[in-house]
Scaffold this motif. Structure first.
Motif, PDB file in Angstrom:
ATOM      1  N   ILE A 116       0.837  -1.207   0.000  1.00  0.00           N
ATOM      2  CA  ILE A 116       0.000   0.000   0.000  1.00  0.00           C
ATOM      3  C   ILE A 116       0.869   1.252   0.000  1.00  0.00           C
ATOM      4  CG2 ILE A 116      -1.583   1.347   1.439  1.00  0.00           C
ATOM      5  CD1 ILE A 116      -2.887  -1.366   2.212  1.00  0.00           C
ATOM      6  N   PHE A 158      -0.444   3.240  -3.305  1.00  0.00           N
ATOM      7  CA  PHE A 158      -1.765   3.829  -3.181  1.00  0.00           C
ATOM      8  C   PHE A 158      -1.806   5.350  -3.124  1.00  0.00           C
ATOM      9  CE2 PHE A 158      -2.885  -0.446  -2.943  1.00  0.00           C
ATOM     10  CZ  PHE A 158      -4.231  -0.537  -3.207  1.00  0.00           C
ATOM     11  N   ASP A 159      -0.693   6.001  -3.360  1.00  0.00           N
ATOM     12  CA  ASP A 159      -0.732   7.442  -3.637  1.00  0.00           C
ATOM     13  C   ASP A 159      -0.727   7.685  -5.142  1.00  0.00           C
ATOM     14  OD1 ASP A 159       1.821   6.504  -4.019  1.00  0.00           O
ATOM     15  OD2 ASP A 159       2.803   8.332  -3.347  1.00  0.00           O
ATOM     16  N   GLU A 201      -5.798   5.847  -8.515  1.00  0.00           N
ATOM     17  CA  GLU A 201      -6.998   6.574  -8.136  1.00  0.00           C
ATOM     18  C   GLU A 201      -8.266   5.748  -8.310  1.00  0.00           C
ATOM     19  OE1 GLU A 201      -7.021  10.125 -10.449  1.00  0.00           O
ATOM     20  OE2 GLU A 201      -5.116  10.866  -9.643  1.00  0.00           O
ATOM     21  N   THR A 252     -10.139   6.535  -0.446  1.00  0.00           N
ATOM     22  CA  THR A 252      -8.850   5.941  -0.086  1.00  0.00           C
ATOM     23  C   THR A 252      -9.038   4.756   0.856  1.00  0.00           C
ATOM     24  OG1 THR A 252      -7.743   8.067  -0.323  1.00  0.00           O
ATOM     25  CG2 THR A 252      -6.602   6.382   0.954  1.00  0.00           C
ATOM     26  N   LEU A 311     -10.557   1.832  -1.086  1.00  0.00           N
ATOM     27  CA  LEU A 311      -9.584   1.186  -1.954  1.00  0.00           C
ATOM     28  C   LEU A 311      -8.652   0.288  -1.152  1.00  0.00           C
ATOM     29  CD1 LEU A 311      -8.891   1.155  -4.959  1.00  0.00           C
ATOM     30  CD2 LEU A 311      -7.234   2.973  -4.546  1.00  0.00           C
ATOM     31  N   ILE A 312      -8.234   0.770   0.016  1.00  0.00           N
ATOM     32  CA  ILE A 312      -7.374  -0.035   0.892  1.00  0.00           C
ATOM     33  C   ILE A 312      -8.112  -1.282   1.379  1.00  0.00           C
ATOM     34  CG2 ILE A 312      -6.219  -0.075   3.138  1.00  0.00           C
ATOM     35  CD1 ILE A 312      -5.455   2.850   2.650  1.00  0.00           C
ATOM     36  N   PHE A 326      -8.372  -3.816  -1.390  1.00  0.00           N
ATOM     37  CA  PHE A 326      -7.074  -4.449  -1.611  1.00  0.00           C
ATOM     38  C   PHE A 326      -6.762  -5.468  -0.529  1.00  0.00           C
ATOM     39  CE2 PHE A 326      -2.487  -4.586  -0.686  1.00  0.00           C
ATOM     40  CZ  PHE A 326      -2.053  -5.166  -1.876  1.00  0.00           C
TER      41      PHE A 326
END
Length: 303
Positions: free
Chosen positions: A107, A111-112, A115, A128, A131-132, A135
């Protein structure tokens, strides 16, 4: 012909190291017969050590380490976790904590940058946190899924060969060179492993192998993303299709255990290969349907 070099090197080293491990490791890392296991004699669990060592060696030889530092760090942790679990059983909460640590390393790396998720022609936008969360469910589930199907001679290894072949085809068609080289290396290691794992198996891959292979499958979308030079979207479609058998079997077993009020992390004999073998009483008759399904999903992933 250059794309064959990673395959050839990993194949040769896996065969050599497998022979070495079977000579020096015949009395350690043994998998003993038990009620839920199919084999009826002690078999060493050293195959995963050969797969992992050859695979990591190929990454360094073909100069991929700098680009794949996140993959190597996470893979090394998972590989060592599996090897320790083969030597002395580790409680599932400890394994889960280490898997979550690895997931957060990944991550931190990606993950920056990502999008949205691209599924077929639909762009899925998540917060955010969302999405985490998605994942983590994918990563932990798929990472352990190969371990869950590793119950028959040649099953997990053969399944992963097919997965890797279709990943290689995806890499070739899209000129994803990093992705291609990595999967060619793994394909060589798996081919060498199957020389000794076909029925009757001279060794098993153990958790060191199955967890590492599950980790690789879980990382496939991100490896492809990096090989295609990133962007705002993460393409997941081919990898969801390619992994659909793992997703189906793992999800079915998880909820079956929950509905029976059992710990979903405990082992049992309700995986598809157990059920098919019970009905057919045939080793080949159990492997063929699973491999045919994998062939179909692989073709779907490429298309």
């Amino acid at each position: 012909m250059l794309i064959l070099a990673p395959f050839t090197l990993a194949l040769a080293f896996t065969v050599w190291f497998s022979v070495f491990l079977m000579k020096v490791g015949s009395d350690w890392l043994m998998d003993l017969p038990a009620e839920r296991k199919i084999h009826d004699r002690p078999v060493p669990r050293t195959g995963g050590l050969a797969i992992g060592t050859a695979f990591f060696l190929s990454i360094f030889i073909f100069d991929l380490a700098a680009q794949l530092w996140w993959y190597l760090v996470g893979g090394a942790i998972i590989f060592l976790l599996g090897a320790l679990d083969d030597r002395r059983s580790i409680r599932w909460p400890v394994k889960l904590i280490l898997q979550l640590i690895v997931s957060f390393i990944i991550i931190f790396r990606f993950f920056d940058k990502i999008e949205s998720v691209l599924f077929f022609n639909t762009v899925l936008n998540f917060s955010t946190i969302g999405l985490i969360a998605v994942f983590l469910i994918w990563f932990v589930g798929i990472l352990n899924a190969v371990n869950l199907i590793d119950g028959m001679d040649g099953l997990a290894g053969g399944f992963m060969v097919l997965m890797t072949v279709f990943s290689v085809i995806i890499g070739i068609l899209n000129e994803a060179n990093l992705f291609l080289t990595l999967n060619m290396s793994l394909l060589g290691a798996l081919t060498g492993f199957l020389f000794f794992n076909r029925k009757p198996a001279r060794y098993f891959m153990g958790d060191s192998g199955s967890l590492l292979l599950g980790y690789h499958v879980a990382c496939l979308p991100l490896l492809y993303y990096q090989s295609m030079n990133g962007g705002a979207f993460l393409q997941i479609t081919p990898f969801l299709i390619l992994s659909s058998f793992l997703i189906m079997d793992t999800t079915r077993v998880f909820f079956s255990r929950v509905m029976r009020k059992q710990n979903p992390m405990n082992a049992d004999t309700i995986h598809l290969h157990h059920l098919v073998l019970k009905e057919t009483k045939s080793y080949v008759g159990t492997l063929i349907p699973i491999f045919v399904v994998t062939l179909i999903t692989g073709i779907g992933a490429v298309l």
